[in-house]
Write a protein that holds these residues in place. Sequence first.
Motif, mmCIF file in Angstrom:
data_model
loop_
_atom_site.group_PDB
_atom_site.id
_atom_site.type_symbol
_atom_site.label_atom_id
_atom_site.label_comp_id
_atom_site.label_asym_id
_atom_site.label_seq_id
_atom_site.Cartn_x
_atom_site.Cartn_y
_atom_site.Cartn_z
ATOM 1 N N LEU A 240 19.422 30.523 48.215
ATOM 2 C CA LEU A 240 20.367 31.469 48.819
ATOM 3 C C LEU A 240 21.083 30.738 49.945
ATOM 4 N N LEU A 241 22.399 30.629 49.799
ATOM 5 C CA LEU A 241 23.216 30.052 50.868
ATOM 6 C C LEU A 241 23.676 31.198 51.750
ATOM 7 N N MET A 242 23.402 31.096 53.031
ATOM 8 C CA MET A 242 23.795 32.160 53.932
ATOM 9 C C MET A 242 24.875 31.618 54.860
ATOM 10 N N ASP A 243 26.049 32.226 54.819
ATOM 11 C CA ASP A 243 27.116 31.767 55.704
ATOM 12 C C ASP A 243 26.874 32.370 57.080
ATOM 13 N N GLY A 244 26.511 31.511 58.035
ATOM 14 C CA GLY A 244 26.180 31.987 59.375
ATOM 15 C C GLY A 244 27.348 31.884 60.332
ATOM 16 N N ASP A 245 28.491 31.425 59.841
ATOM 17 C CA ASP A 245 29.625 31.181 60.741
ATOM 18 C C ASP A 245 30.465 32.451 60.872
ATOM 19 N N ALA A 246 29.926 33.438 61.614
ATOM 20 C CA ALA A 246 30.600 34.733 61.771
ATOM 21 C C ALA A 246 32.010 34.515 62.319
ATOM 22 N N GLY A 247 32.992 35.097 61.635
ATOM 23 C CA GLY A 247 34.386 34.957 62.071
ATOM 24 C C GLY A 247 35.106 33.798 61.424
ATOM 25 N N LEU A 248 34.376 32.782 61.020
ATOM 26 C CA LEU A 248 35.019 31.586 60.437
ATOM 27 C C LEU A 248 34.347 31.198 59.127
ATOM 28 N N ARG A 249 34.053 32.216 58.309
ATOM 29 C CA ARG A 249 33.296 31.900 57.092
ATOM 30 C C ARG A 249 34.086 30.970 56.173
ATOM 31 N N SER A 250 33.355 30.108 55.459
ATOM 32 C CA SER A 250 34.049 29.166 54.573
ATOM 33 C C SER A 250 33.322 28.941 53.254
ATOM 34 N N LEU A 251 32.042 29.301 53.174
ATOM 35 C CA LEU A 251 31.281 28.954 51.972
ATOM 36 C C LEU A 251 31.797 29.676 50.729
ATOM 37 N N ASP A 252 32.354 30.889 50.898
ATOM 38 C CA ASP A 252 32.912 31.602 49.735
ATOM 39 C C ASP A 252 34.082 30.817 49.146
ATOM 40 N N LEU A 253 34.861 30.163 50.021
ATOM 41 C CA LEU A 253 35.976 29.341 49.533
ATOM 42 C C LEU A 253 35.457 28.080 48.863
ATOM 43 N N LEU A 254 34.463 27.450 49.484
ATOM 44 C CA LEU A 254 33.944 26.193 48.914
ATOM 45 C C LEU A 254 33.295 26.435 47.551
ATOM 46 N N LEU A 255 32.710 27.620 47.364
ATOM 47 C CA LEU A 255 32.082 27.928 46.067
ATOM 48 C C LEU A 255 33.038 28.688 45.139
ATOM 49 N N SER A 256 34.279 28.880 45.606
ATOM 50 C CA SER A 256 35.311 29.576 44.813
ATOM 51 C C SER A 256 34.885 30.976 44.375
ATOM 52 N N VAL A 257 34.215 31.699 45.257
ATOM 53 C CA VAL A 257 33.869 33.091 44.955
ATOM 54 C C VAL A 257 34.515 34.035 45.987
ATOM 55 N N ASP A 258 35.547 33.527 46.702
ATOM 56 C CA ASP A 258 36.150 34.294 47.794
ATOM 57 C C ASP A 258 36.734 35.636 47.322
ATOM 58 N N SER A 259 37.242 35.671 46.093
ATOM 59 C CA SER A 259 37.864 36.915 45.623
ATOM 60 C C SER A 259 36.811 38.001 45.361
ATOM 61 N N MET A 260 35.541 37.592 45.334
ATOM 62 C CA MET A 260 34.480 38.560 45.041
ATOM 63 C C MET A 260 33.807 39.131 46.300
ATOM 64 N N VAL A 261 34.215 38.635 47.477
ATOM 65 C CA VAL A 261 33.510 39.072 48.696
ATOM 66 C C VAL A 261 33.838 40.529 49.026
ATOM 67 N N VAL A 262 32.810 41.344 49.129
ATOM 68 C CA VAL A 262 32.983 42.739 49.559
ATOM 69 C C VAL A 262 32.118 42.980 50.800
ATOM 70 N N TYR A 263 30.833 42.633 50.678
ATOM 71 C CA TYR A 263 29.897 42.870 51.761
ATOM 72 C C TYR A 263 29.444 41.555 52.370
#
Length: 243
Positions: free
Chosen positions: A35-58
């Motif tokens: 489980l990768l947890m993006d801890g960079d509140a306000g500056l998240r980037s892991l969704d972009l690096l894994l190309s799942v940014d369009s799926m982020v809801v929660y």
Amino acid sequence: MSKVFTVVSGKGGVGKSTFCTNVAISLAEQNKKVLLMDGDAGLRSLDLLLSVDSMVVYDWLDIIENRCDYNKARLFFNDNLQLLPAPITYPDSLTKEIFMDMVGKFREEYDYIIIDSPAGTGELPLLYANCSDMNIVIATPDEVSARSACAVGNALIKQGIGEDKLRLIINRFDEKAVKRGKLLNIDDMIDRTYIRLLGVVPEDRNLMYFSVTENLLSDHSNTKFAFGNIAKRILGKEVPILL
Ligand SMILES: Nc1ncnc2c1ncn2[C@@H]1O[C@H](COP(=O)(O)OP(=O)(O)OP(=O)(O)O)[C@@H](O)[C@H]1O
Ligand SMILES: [Mg+2]
């Protein structure tokens, strides 16, 4: 029961998020549940690096504040690797206990939980470090990054985190530049940071193209090999540090 790793740095932009993404992919390829947890509140980037940014809801704050079930917040990159996105902000009331309680919901299911921290020694990096079994400090092979890695290591030790829970990754290593005396070598980095070495990641432009092209590292690349070796060392296997 999973092991929790936090990836920190003194200086920003030294490659924490790139490292987290690629080492998580390598661990997943070695059949570990991550489980990768993006801890960079306000500056998240892991969704972009894994190309799942369009799926982020929660995000993980939605779990803490009961807006969604923990199952709903994570995004599937593949069967072995899932991502928990970072919130835009976090409340002053966030404590180590509250965060650990949220992380605890995932601990049975995953072998490794990897938290991508913001740079520096602010509230969030210290909170994550206090929740972790291991802290990986990322530094590039130059004097400024080495000094700031040493400072972050000292700040964690001041928090009561033992030296045995710190590891160093030297990122953007360029052997030719080291030979020409333009970058610090591996021994210089260890001498300056006082942190035990976990691995070395070469300078590789493909890591920068990654988020735009969505192309993962080629299976035959040196960099892929380096991440594979770091993953093996995390798993406790004895593999040589050098590429
Ligand atoms: N080994 C490498 N070779 C070449 N470029 C790299 C390497 N590692 C990271 N980079 C590039 O360096 C830049 C910063 O990387 P990244 O965003 O991972 O750093 P960070 O430490 O997470 O930054 P921040 O502190 O802002 O969160 C990115 O453009 C990334 O592609
Ligand atoms: Mg980052």
